[in-house]
Design an enzyme around this catalytic site. Structure first.
Site, PDB file in Angstrom:
ATOM      1  N   CYS A 116      -6.946 -28.166   5.657  1.00 18.03           N
ATOM      2  CA  CYS A 116      -5.858 -27.466   6.374  1.00 18.03           C
ATOM      3  C   CYS A 116      -5.364 -28.314   7.539  1.00 18.03           C
ATOM      4  CB  CYS A 116      -6.346 -26.106   6.861  1.00 18.03           C
ATOM      5  SG  CYS A 116      -7.142 -26.139   8.477  1.00 18.03           S
ATOM      6  N   CYS A 158      -7.726 -28.611  10.681  1.00 17.88           N
ATOM      7  CA  CYS A 158      -8.884 -29.502  10.543  1.00 17.88           C
ATOM      8  C   CYS A 158      -8.465 -30.950  10.288  1.00 17.88           C
ATOM      9  CB  CYS A 158      -9.796 -29.006   9.432  1.00 17.88           C
ATOM     10  SG  CYS A 158     -10.562 -27.408   9.823  1.00 17.88           S
ATOM     11  N   CYS A 218     -12.308 -29.988   5.458  1.00 19.96           N
ATOM     12  CA  CYS A 218     -11.297 -28.956   5.181  1.00 19.96           C
ATOM     13  C   CYS A 218      -9.921 -29.604   5.160  1.00 19.96           C
ATOM     14  CB  CYS A 218     -11.361 -27.868   6.245  1.00 19.96           C
ATOM     15  SG  CYS A 218     -10.030 -26.649   6.112  1.00 19.96           S
ATOM     16  N   ASP A 271      -7.787  -7.484  -0.028  1.00 17.13           N
ATOM     17  CA  ASP A 271      -6.901  -7.821   1.095  1.00 17.13           C
ATOM     18  C   ASP A 271      -7.637  -7.499   2.369  1.00 17.13           C
ATOM     19  OD1 ASP A 271      -6.425  -4.752   0.767  1.00 17.13           O
ATOM     20  OD2 ASP A 271      -5.627  -5.269   2.738  1.00 17.13           O
ATOM     21  N   ASP A 278       0.861  -1.186   0.000  1.00 19.72           N
ATOM     22  CA  ASP A 278       0.000   0.000   0.000  1.00 19.72           C
ATOM     23  C   ASP A 278       0.899   1.238   0.000  1.00 19.72           C
ATOM     24  OD1 ASP A 278       0.901   0.240   2.608  1.00 19.72           O
ATOM     25  OD2 ASP A 278      -0.997  -0.326   3.520  1.00 19.72           O
ATOM     26  N   HIS A 336      -5.998 -22.085   9.262  1.00 19.42           N
ATOM     27  CA  HIS A 336      -7.338 -22.476   8.799  1.00 19.42           C
ATOM     28  C   HIS A 336      -8.046 -21.317   8.118  1.00 19.42           C
ATOM     29  CE1 HIS A 336     -11.347 -24.032   8.449  1.00 19.42           C
ATOM     30  NE2 HIS A 336     -11.740 -22.868   8.933  1.00 19.42           N
TER      31      HIS A 336
END
Lengths: 376, 376
Positions: A307, A310, A305, A267, A93, A336
């Site tokens: 990840c 999980c 999921c 974002d 930014d 996650h």
């Protein structure tokens, strides 16, 4: 791999779009969600783990990095990519938004903004030219023009004057950016919730010419309805063949609504920040792992999921480590949440590619309407 | 993979030994350093990362786990290994040491110890029988007998009475442990710095019979010289064909000195705890990454180290994230420190195997005498 910055649109479905931003550091699949690596790290994550969630690009904050460790130091150490061990694209930014929200003793003039650091009180000035210099020193792939962004609600006159200042700064940013093949400069549309001002801002930016365009001045307190109201018309003011970036957004339903309205990039700190406070995001909404209902629950946070949180841990474990303030609680929930966000982006890219965004959207809202899984 | 607990000694060099502890959950190469996973996590580390440092076995704290989330809850969730996603061997302490150091309103009787939780003030009692039950519920592979450990210095009479109580508790622990193939119970020698008491304690334990023997009551304020003084004779009181475990040790030079004196296993929070305060341990000693001398240093924490912190980041980056209180600072330095500790253990195993422990030790001290690398 591309040696130039370019954007290819692969498919559209209504206003929603999917495509690829090509950069010398790799491709960014759009719609894209950019995790925020404020101070040279996506908090509680190793960069290889951020990549494993599916992220193609990170956001870095000019304001934080210019103060600590400083842009000059990062440059001397080989640039931000090497410094933080993330070799893929980085968008930075301009510093403007955080100067106005975090710094103290701010003084805004035509030239730029003077302020004192929130870390040590040291005095600084950022101008469009200095912002371009900092982002060049960091080695950013996508550089944002330096702008000013009033908090909403604000009087139209205030928003108009601010927008016009930002457009003069956009020209100075373009001039100062120079010729940097493989790097992109994005202009930022302002104008609050006033269609005429948004249109005036977009025209000014397009006249200058940028490699991409951000919709700025939203997600600053106006609420989702007002934000979508602006997006309903504002994306149409921007060139169809350039990426469109909605800054600082948002919750999953904000993201889905923005993509529906033609946004390509977003974002937000939300998935990482909320992961550090025990909040998990799933297809069925958000889950507070601090809640005692989870303490004996052997089920994963989200069934199916992929990840690590999980795949390898129960809700009972996540509850335990969150309540015990163990760092692994922040690590697992951030992982996650970022994984969920990237899954959502992939689902949208897939749906747009086959012309089924409406079906995706209906399913998205239906799953959230169920709420979290009932207690066992 | 073994279905029984066993210990094989492969080589000795002076008093130093190298071998393997076989368990149904995997082999533990000795001398072994056990990272501490106090409350179901090695702080700031994913368990797969702990394994990647070279750790064969973790230590879990009975006191912490019995209070939160409770042994019964962990048992209902499938045991500690599954709960914390570490399928390799786990050793649990008996809870006795931490009851005496962390709990409040302690009352010691022949039966056991009553105390109030440091977390919520709830009342508990741990006896040898209850400690065995908790460690069984957790699913611990190596269970420690419940003992009492006075802080040093203490009067010999106090140490003697305490040791004799611990020996009665050791018998009760053995009786309560029962017949559990594939699991081991270790007795704990007490007796402070008095050779006669150490010998009396060792004989009492050997008479009862354990799968391994710990040297307890050290690293409690007596200093390295006194500790080595005890180890010089005390390991000789223990059977050569069983593993010997020195509890709560230590700094790298403590560890080297303990291995030299015939110790096979150790644990300590130091590498993980100091990693969370910006301290890195290398072959040249310890490095405070908070120090401003590192802020422009592009070199790794330790040249040639294979850990992620040294492979991918500069001292300048580590300095930046430590000073900015970023979680990745704790993650990277804990990883490095555990990796360094495991490297040290491997170097000792290799040296003992070829009969060159003296050469290793001389090199170890010579490298540390150099101190950290000079500023650039």
């Amino acid at each position: 791999m591309s040696t130039q910055f370019s954007f290819t649109l692969n498919a559209t479905d209504g206003a929603a779009r999917t495509g690829v931003i090509n950069t010398p550091r790799g491709a960014v699949r759009t719609p894209a969600f950019m995790p925020v690596g404020t101070a040279g790290t996506v908090k509680a994550m190793m960069p290889e783990s951020v990549r494993a969630t599916g992220a193609d690009i990170l956001l870095g904050n000019t304001y934080h990095l210019m103060l600590r460790p400083t842009a000059e130091r990062i440059h001397a150490l080989g640039g931000l990519h090497r410094f933080m061990n993330w070799e893929r694209p980085i968008l930075t930014d301009s510093g403007g938004f955080q100067v106005m929200s975090l710094a103290s003793l701010r003084k805004l003039t035509e030239e730029g903004v003077k302020f004192s650091s929130h870390i040590d009180g040291s005095k600084h000035m950022v101008t469009p030219e200095r912002s371009m210099e900092i982002q060049r020193l960091l080695g950013s792939d996508i550089v944002m023009a330096f702008d000013e962004c009033p908090a909403l609600p604000a009087e139209t006159k205030v928003v108009e004057k601010s927008m016009q200042l930002s457009m003069r700064w956009a020209q100075r940013s373009r001039d100062a950016f120079g010729d940097r093949p493989g790097h992109a400069l994005f202009g930022i549309m302002q104008g609050g919730v006033t269609p005429e001002l948004r249109e005036e801002s977009a025209k000014a930016l397009v006249d200058i010419g940028f490699e991409g365009y951000a919709v700025g001045g939203l997600a600053v307190g106006e609420g989702q309805e007002a934000m979508f109201g602006v997006l309903d018309y504002a994306t149409g003011y921007l060139p169809a063949d350039k990426p469109r970036y909605l800054m600082g957004v948002g919750k999953p339903d904000d993201i889905v609504g923005a993509v529906k309205r033609g946004i390509d990039m977003m974002d937000c700190v939300l998935p990482s920040r909320s992961g550090r406070t025990g909040q998990g995001w799933t297809h069925r909404g958000s889950v507070n792992l601090r809640n005692a209902r989870h303490k004996d629950d052997p089920r994963p946070l989200e069934e199916g999921c992929g990840c690590p949180a999980c795949s390898n841990y129960s809700r009972a474990y996540l509850h335990h480590v969150v309540r015990s303030d163990e760092i692994i609680g922040s690590m697992l929930l951030t992982w996650h949440n970022l994984y969920y966000y990237q899954t959502l982006m992939q689902e949208m890219r897939d749906a747009i590619a086959v012309g089924n965004f409406a079906g995706f959207e209906a399913d998205f809202h239906a799953r959230r309407a169920q709420g979290d899984i009932p207690p066992q």
